[in-house]
Design an enzyme around this catalytic site. Structure first.
Site, short mmCIF file in Angstrom:
data_model
loop_
_atom_site.label_atom_id
_atom_site.label_comp_id
_atom_site.label_asym_id
_atom_site.label_seq_id
_atom_site.Cartn_x
_atom_site.Cartn_y
_atom_site.Cartn_z
N GLN A 175 0.75 -1.24 0.04
CA GLN A 175 -0.10 0.02 0.09
C GLN A 175 0.79 1.28 -0.02
OE1 GLN A 175 -2.84 -1.71 3.45
NE2 GLN A 175 -3.81 -0.13 2.37
N ASP A 205 -2.38 -4.90 -0.11
CA ASP A 205 -2.07 -6.10 0.48
C ASP A 205 -2.85 -6.64 1.70
OD1 ASP A 205 -0.96 -4.25 2.03
OD2 ASP A 205 1.22 -5.09 1.88
#
Length: 481
Positions: A81, A239
């Site tokens: 991220q 993720d």
């Protein structure tokens, strides 16, 4: 390899350190092929990676999967991220990507929070109070420190967007990863043009938002990946949201993930807005919400302490009053971007094993402190805590979480949950199912449950006390803000 019972899909986990690929049978969840290739990350004050490494690693990992990847009918990419990927007019990186754990933008984060109404206003507007991890602060840092790079940028992407665009030729993202940028409004589920204007970022440079269950595009034929032209490409996601899909999470089930970073999160029906900034009010990849708290220092920090002590990571010893706050990369929870590690309570009889246990305790303390804020008030506190990530297989991590949480701890047997979540998202394109329901059908969360033990309040209170007393020192840190 035995024949698959259903269509094959590919799930990708492009993490900080490597790219992992799974080819999965949609009917059974069986992994029929896998591959992995590493990335490099810069050291020093910054944490950067060349995005082209991610593409090369994806190509290598897919080729390791052989013919199975070529047979896949759909693919989804999950990625780390927050990273800021800047592309020029030809689609090439302007500079290396600024990663989630690059905390150089801490001054910009503080300034942005102040300039746009303070923490409460940010939390209400975007769901989160941006810290140095958030993409909006990284863009502000870039514009201030490398204005020529900012002027040369023709497109801004997140890590998973960059890889998806390579597959499809189109710039897209999803609501979950967008919710970690700081320029996506959780109230409207759209880009916040006032925030973008404030940081000088043209909305036209951002990717198109693909709704949950939507198709980002199809695989184009201008590269040598082992996909058939026209293979469906899902929206992809960050993720943590992918791991939530991979576990088939229902609201109220807590997750503690032990990886390069440490995270606690749970699916919620309610939009979070925590003005303290501890909980990020992320969207999930399905249409619900994923309140999450993240620490920068987890498995790598503890492994570094073990290496300094010359001990195996499992060689812990109990019975210590020493406190170690392993803030080797600054910290996000608590918000101490300039902090360094702190050791308190060292005695002549303190052993290396006790120091190592103290590092585990310090890392887990921060995550468990945020757990009650992540969970809805009506969540069942006896629900087992799902322990995932690279550290979840370690006995020392398991026992530390168990002792400090006082909760039953379940360790799912399925590995690579981020890639499995991406695969479940890809499977949903083919079957029309909710990706979380796909994962539940695959029984990805099944695994042994460790019974609850009495919570170690003494250790928790001691660490909290040291953290409070040392706050001025930790806030000053060793770096120049």
């Amino acid at each position: 390899m035995s024949a698959a019972e259903g269509p094959l899909v590919v799930g990708v986990d492009s993490s900080t350190q490597s790219t992992k690929v799974l080819v999965v049978d949609t009917a059974t969840g069986r992994v029929v092929a896998s591959g992995q290739a590493p990335h490099t990350v810069s050291s020093g004050d910054g944490r950067e990676s060349d995005p082209r490494q991610w593409w090369d690693a994806l190509c290598e990992a897919l080729h390791q999967c052989g013919e199975a990847a070529h047979e896949a009918a759909a693919v989804s990419i999950a990625g780390q991220q927050h990273g800021l990927v800047t592309l020029d007019a030809q689609g090439a990186p302007v500079r290396p990507a600024l990663l989630w754990n690059d905390v150089r933008s801490a001054p910009q984060a503080r300034r942005l929070v102040e300039e746009l109404g303070g923490p409460k206003a940010w939390a209400e507007r975007t769901g989160s109070v941006p810290g140095a991890s958030f993409t909006v602060t990284k863009w502000a840092w870039l514009a201030e420190h490398e204005p020529e790079a900012a002027r040369s940028t023709a497109a801004v992407r997140l890590p998973h967007d960059y890889l998806t665009q390579h597959l499809t030729g189109e710039g897209t993202t999803d609501r979950s990863d967008a919710s970690g940028t700081g320029w996506w409004a959780s109230t409207t589920e759209a880009y916040d043009e006032e925030i973008l204007a404030h940081v000088g970022l043209d909305p036209a440079l951002l990717p198109r938002l693909v709704r949950p269950g939507g198709v980002a595009g199809t695989v184009r034929d201008s590269h040598d990946l082992p996909f058939s032209k026209g293979t469906l490409v899902a929206a992809g996601t960050g993720d943590n949201a992918a791991a939530a899909l991979g576990l088939g999470l229902r609201p109220g089930t807590p997750v503690l993930s032990l990886g390069t970073s440490g995270t606690v999160y749970a699916v919620s029906r309610h939009r979070a807005a925590d003005p303290s900034g501890t909980v990020a009010g992320f969207a999930d990849a399905r249409g619900d919400w994923l309140p999450l708290a993240c620490t920068l220092n987890c498995t790598l920090a503890v492994d570094r302490v073990a290496a300094l002590l010359g001990r195996d990571r499992e060689a812990v010893e109990p019975g210590t009053s020493v406190t170690l706050l392993p803030y080797l990369d600054g910290e996000r929870t608590p918000n101490l971007p300039n902090a360094s590690g702190l050791l308190h309570g060292l005695r002549h009889d303190t052993t290396a094993g006790q120091l190592l246990q103290a590092a585990y305790d310090g890392a887990v303390h921060a995550l468990l402190g945020a757990l009650d804020l992540v969970l809805d008030q009506d969540a069942d506190r006896s629900t087992p805590l799902l322990l995932i990530g690279g550290g979840a297989r370690g006995t020392a991590w398991q026992q530390t979480v168990r002792r400090l949480s006082g909760r039953p701890v379940q360790i799912p047997e399925a590995r690579e949950l981020v890639a499995l979540g991406a695969a479940a998202q890809a499977a949903g394109l083919l079957t029309g199912e909710d990706p979380a329901a796909v994962a539940r059908r695959w029984r990805t969360a099944d695994g042994p449950v460790l019974d609850a033990v009495e919570r170690d309040e003494t250790t928790l209170n001691r660490i909290s006390g040291v953290l409070s007393d040392a706050a001025p020192l930790l806030e000053r840190g060793t770096r120049t803000p």
